[in-house]
Scaffold this active site. Structure first.
Site, mmCIF file in Angstrom:
data_model
loop_
_atom_site.group_PDB
_atom_site.id
_atom_site.type_symbol
_atom_site.label_atom_id
_atom_site.label_comp_id
_atom_site.label_asym_id
_atom_site.label_seq_id
_atom_site.Cartn_x
_atom_site.Cartn_y
_atom_site.Cartn_z
ATOM 1 N N ASN A 49 -53.405 167.758 -18.602
ATOM 2 C CA ASN A 49 -54.469 167.541 -19.690
ATOM 3 C C ASN A 49 -55.729 168.632 -19.408
ATOM 4 O O ASN A 49 -55.489 169.433 -18.658
ATOM 5 C CB ASN A 49 -55.005 166.065 -19.479
ATOM 6 C CG ASN A 49 -55.788 165.879 -18.005
ATOM 7 O OD1 ASN A 49 -56.388 166.617 -17.782
ATOM 8 N ND2 ASN A 49 -56.072 164.608 -17.754
ATOM 9 N N GLU B 244 -57.182 168.806 -16.173
ATOM 10 C CA GLU B 244 -56.310 169.388 -15.081
ATOM 11 C C GLU B 244 -56.052 171.139 -15.302
ATOM 12 O O GLU B 244 -55.959 171.691 -14.458
ATOM 13 C CB GLU B 244 -55.068 168.558 -14.980
ATOM 14 C CG GLU B 244 -55.086 167.112 -14.705
ATOM 15 C CD GLU B 244 -54.184 166.233 -15.086
ATOM 16 O OE1 GLU B 244 -53.877 165.154 -14.551
ATOM 17 O OE2 GLU B 244 -53.287 166.671 -15.926
ATOM 18 N N ASP C 210 -48.829 159.625 -19.747
ATOM 19 C CA ASP C 210 -47.332 159.226 -19.581
ATOM 20 C C ASP C 210 -46.506 159.111 -20.802
ATOM 21 O O ASP C 210 -45.549 159.357 -20.609
ATOM 22 C CB ASP C 210 -47.379 157.661 -18.817
ATOM 23 C CG ASP C 210 -48.209 157.516 -17.681
ATOM 24 O OD1 ASP C 210 -48.281 158.732 -16.887
ATOM 25 O OD2 ASP C 210 -48.879 156.649 -17.342
#
Length: 318
Positions: A196, A199, A265
């Site tokens: 993301n 990150e 996810d």
């Protein structure tokens, strides 16, 4: 485009490997403040448990229609029993390497009136012995699957990611990785990584605009021999930069956001499922974008079914 892809996915077999956890939700009402401290008192009325971490990725894969097997490490405790039961109920094959020296990771959330008030984490890193056993099992079975998804939540259960990527490539299987941490060198050679924005910037540095993002992501892809870097950016959509220089910016689908839990996810599960049946990356990202848009409109670690995806597409076209 997506209806035929979803039909093909129903015949795929996907292997998910990564850090599992048990997501526990405590629902209740707040009607007073504690006399012990200035905090709300939640009268718990319902407790719900769901597979979390890599287990939620596996749940997303299965909900999309693909057959799914999950390899991971857990404690040898009641929480692991709960995970195995929940995964079994979701028709997911699960091989948990139980380590008597650790506790299963649990994320416990307290929720009142659809608002999360508190999260309590119970973490314990996996032992090297457990990681070796996980790797051995993976090496024996990886060729049985059409695609590999590595879901790294930074809990220490993936000590041999590089060996897993190399084994998957040796078997001719694509690998997509959801990364964690400040060192991505362990993901070298993956077909795609899906950080993301936070990150990605933690590793590559903050970017000012799309041009800056493209430059940083291309440098990362070339340095680590990655097929591509997909940065998920919340309300700003997703940005794909491939090693050959191709770039694709995908806007987020307009939808009321209730909870972003599990959106990442869903993205990695969608791409893994699409690649398992030989889909082009563009179609895989379309599927991921639609599915993630559905998930953020739900509370908790949710999933998106083929029926919901087709309904969403129909509504958008209408």
């Amino acid at each position: 485009m997506l209806p035929p892809l979803l039909e093909k996915i129903a015949r795929a077999k996907v292997l998910v490997v990564g850090d599992v956890m048990l997501d526990r939700y405590l629902y209740g009402d707040v009607e007073r403040i504690s006399p012990e401290a200035p905090v709300p008192v939640v009268a718990v009325k319902e407790v719900k448990e769901l597979p979390g971490g890599a287990a939620n990725v596996a749940r997303s894969v299965r909900t999309l229609g693909a057959g799914c097997t999950l390899f991971s490490i857990s404690g040898d405790d009641g929480d692991a029993d709960s995970l195995e039961r929940l995964l079994g109920e979701a028709d997911i094959r699960c091989q948990l390497h139980r380590d008597k020296l650790l506790n299963t990771t649990v994320k416990q959330r307290v929720i009142s009136r659809h608002q999360q008030l508190l999260r309590i984490d119970f973490d314990c890193p996996a032992s090297k012995d457990a990681c070796v056993k996980l790797l051995d099992n993976y090496l024996k079975h990886v060729a049985e699957y059409d695609a590999v998804i590595i879901s790294d939540y930074g809990k220490g259960g993936l000590g041999y990611i590089q060996e897993m990527i190399q084994a998957a490539h040796a078997a001719g299987r694509p690998v997509v990785v959801d990364p964690k941490g400040d060192d991505y060198s362990g993901y070298r050679g993956a077909n795609l990584i899906t950080p993301n924005r936070k990150e990605f910037e933690h590793v590559a540095g903050r970017f000012r605009d799309n041009v800056d993002l493209e430059r940083k992501a291309l440098a990362m892809a070339k340095e680590l021999d990655l097929g591509g870097v997909l940065v998920t950016r919340g309300e700003d959509g997703m940005s794909l930069v491939e090693q050959d220089g191709r770039v694709l910016h995908i806007p987020a689908r307009k939808r009321e956001v209730f909870d972003v839990t599990g959106a990442g996810d869903t993205v990695i599960a969608s791409i893994g499922c699409a690649w398992a049946v030989g889909s082009e990356l563009g179609d895989a990202l379309l599927l991921a974008n639609v599915a993630a848009g559905i998930v953020v409109g739900k509370l908790g670690a949710a999933t998106a079914s083929p029926a919901e995806i087709l309904q969403e597409l129909s509504a958008q076209e209408g």
